[in-house]
Design an enzyme around this catalytic site. Structure first.
Site, PDB file in Angstrom:
ATOM      1  N   ASN A 180       5.761  -8.737  28.360  1.00 27.03           N
ATOM      2  CA  ASN A 180       4.346  -8.485  28.967  1.00 27.03           C
ATOM      3  C   ASN A 180       3.804  -7.136  28.491  1.00 27.03           C
ATOM      4  OD1 ASN A 180       2.900  -8.791  31.768  1.00 27.03           O
ATOM      5  ND2 ASN A 180       3.446  -6.567  31.927  1.00 27.03           N
ATOM      6  N   GLN A 222       7.098   2.919  -2.208  1.00 25.63           N
ATOM      7  CA  GLN A 222       7.157   1.419  -2.272  1.00 25.63           C
ATOM      8  C   GLN A 222       8.048   0.933  -3.387  1.00 25.63           C
ATOM      9  OE1 GLN A 222       5.862  -0.023   0.136  1.00 25.63           O
ATOM     10  NE2 GLN A 222       3.654   0.675   0.596  1.00 25.63           N
ATOM     11  N   LYS A 276       2.140  -2.651  14.192  1.00 26.63           N
ATOM     12  CA  LYS A 276       3.620  -3.168  14.238  1.00 26.63           C
ATOM     13  C   LYS A 276       4.118  -3.366  15.678  1.00 26.63           C
ATOM     14  CE  LYS A 276       4.219  -1.721   9.549  1.00 26.63           C
ATOM     15  NZ  LYS A 276       3.086  -0.784   9.294  1.00 26.63           N
ATOM     16  N   ASP A 319      -2.968  -1.814  12.446  1.00 27.20           N
ATOM     17  CA  ASP A 319      -1.672  -1.993  11.656  1.00 27.20           C
ATOM     18  C   ASP A 319      -0.684  -1.386  12.726  1.00 27.20           C
ATOM     19  OD1 ASP A 319       0.594  -2.649  10.230  1.00 27.20           O
ATOM     20  OD2 ASP A 319       0.340  -1.088   8.624  1.00 27.20           O
ATOM     21  N   ILE A 367       8.738  -5.364  25.200  1.00 25.81           N
ATOM     22  CA  ILE A 367       8.812  -6.408  26.327  1.00 25.81           C
ATOM     23  C   ILE A 367       7.782  -7.406  25.997  1.00 25.81           C
ATOM     24  CG2 ILE A 367      10.640  -5.138  27.513  1.00 25.81           C
ATOM     25  CD1 ILE A 367       8.416  -4.955  29.614  1.00 25.81           C
ATOM     26  N   LYS A 391      -7.808  -0.885   6.964  1.00 27.10           N
ATOM     27  CA  LYS A 391      -6.643  -0.763   7.392  1.00 27.10           C
ATOM     28  C   LYS A 391      -6.543   0.349   8.358  1.00 27.10           C
ATOM     29  CE  LYS A 391      -2.623  -0.110   5.700  1.00 27.10           C
ATOM     30  NZ  LYS A 391      -1.987   1.003   6.646  1.00 27.10           N
ATOM     31  N   ARG A 413      -3.391   4.238  -1.247  1.00 32.66           N
ATOM     32  CA  ARG A 413      -3.414   5.432  -2.425  1.00 32.66           C
ATOM     33  C   ARG A 413      -4.130   5.321  -3.416  1.00 32.66           C
ATOM     34  NH1 ARG A 413       2.972   6.795  -1.095  1.00 32.66           N
ATOM     35  NH2 ARG A 413       2.629   4.558  -0.276  1.00 32.66           N
TER      36      ARG A 413
END
Length: 232
Positions: A71, A188, A65, A63, A69, A36, A209
Site C-alpha cells: 500500500n 563502483q 529505490k 532514483d 509494504i 537523475k 561523476r
C-alpha cells in the site's frame, strides 16, 4: 545520431545542493535533456527541483529505490506520477513491483526494477546474507520484473547483455557505473565504457561523476555522446 543519444544519456545530479544542480544544468544547457535525482539531492530540496525540471520539458529519472509494504509503495507511485517524472526506481521485489505497476497503470511513468547495486560484488552479497552471486540474482530479478510488467531494469552494464535476452527488446535496460576509458572508478566495482554498455544491450546510460565533476561538464557530456554515437 548524437541528438538521438541525448534521449539515452542520463546525467546523475549527485551533488549536495539544488544550487549546485542548477549550475550543472545551466552549464550543460541543451547538450543534456535527461537527469537523475537520487537521495542526496532529494533530501536537499531536490524533489521540488525535479518538478521544475519536468515542467521545463526535461526528463527526470527519480532514483528513490522504493521498497515498503504494498500500500505504501502504491501510494508513493501515485504521487510520483503526478510529479511528471519519466522514470522511477524501486527494488525488484515481486510484491513491490506488482503494487507499483498497478499504481502507475495508464501513466507514462517508466518503472525500473533495481536488481543489484553496482557497488556490490560477490563478497558484498555474501556479507549481506544473499544465497545468490550478483549475476544470478540480477537475472532472477530481471525475469520477475518482466513478469510483473515493469518498464525496465537497472543493472550493471556487465549484466546488460544477459538481462536483455531475458526482458526482450522493449523493456528499458538502464546501466549506472558508466566510466569513459581512463576515468576513476570511484566506489563502483562493476563498470563499463559508454560504447561497450550500449553494445551490451543497455538502452540508457547513467553518468554522474565523469560529467558533474569534470572541469568542463559540457565538454565531458559532449565527448560521451560522441562515443555513444559511434555504436551502430
Amino acid at each position: 545520431m548524437t541528438a538521438d543519444m541525448r534521449e539515452r544519456l542520463i546525467v546523475g545530479l549527485d551533488v549536495p545542493t539544488v544550487r549546485e544542480a542548477e549550475a550543472i544544468v545551466r552549464k550543460l544547457d541543451d547538450e543534456v535533456t535527461f537527469y537523475k535525482i537520487g537521495y542526496q539531492l532529494a533530501f536537499a530540496g531536490g524533489l521540488d527541483f525535479a518538478r521544475e525540471l519536468a515542467k521545463s520539458g526535461r526528463k527526470v529519472f527519480l532514483d528513490m529505490k522504493l521498497l515498503d509494504i504494498d500500500n505504501t509503495v502504491a501510494s508513493a507511485v501515485e504521487n510520483i506520477v503526478k510529479m511528471g517524472m519519466t522514470m522511477l526506481t524501486l527494488h525488484a521485489y515481486p510484491k513491490a513491483m506488482k503494487a507499483a505497476v498497478a499504481a502507475a497503470s495508464g501513466s507514462d511513468l517508466c518503472l525500473l526494477g533495481v536488481t543489484v547495486l553496482t557497488s556490490m560484488d560477490e563478497q558484498d552479497m555474501m556479507d549481506a546474507g544473499y544465497e545468490y552471486d550478483p549475476h544470478t540474482l540480477v537475472l532472477r530479478r530481471a525475469e520477475q520484473a518482466r513478469i510483473a510488467g515493469m518498464g525496465g531494469i537497472v543493472c550493471s552494464a556487465e549484466e546488460a547483455s544477459a538481462v536483455r535476452r531475458i526482458v526482450g527488446p522493449d523493456m528499458a535496460v538502464v546501466t549506472p557505473g558508466i566510466r569513459p576509458a581512463g576515468a576513476d572508478k570511484g566506489d563502483q566495482k562493476r563498470v563499463m565504457t559508454p560504447a561497450d554498455a550500449l553494445r551490451a544491450g543497455a538502452s540508457h546510460l547513467v553518468v554522474a561523476r565523469p560529467i558533474v565533476k569534470a572541469d568542463d561538464p559540457r565538454a565531458a557530456a559532449r565527448a560521451i555522446l560522441a562515443e555513444m554515437a559511434t555504436v551502430k
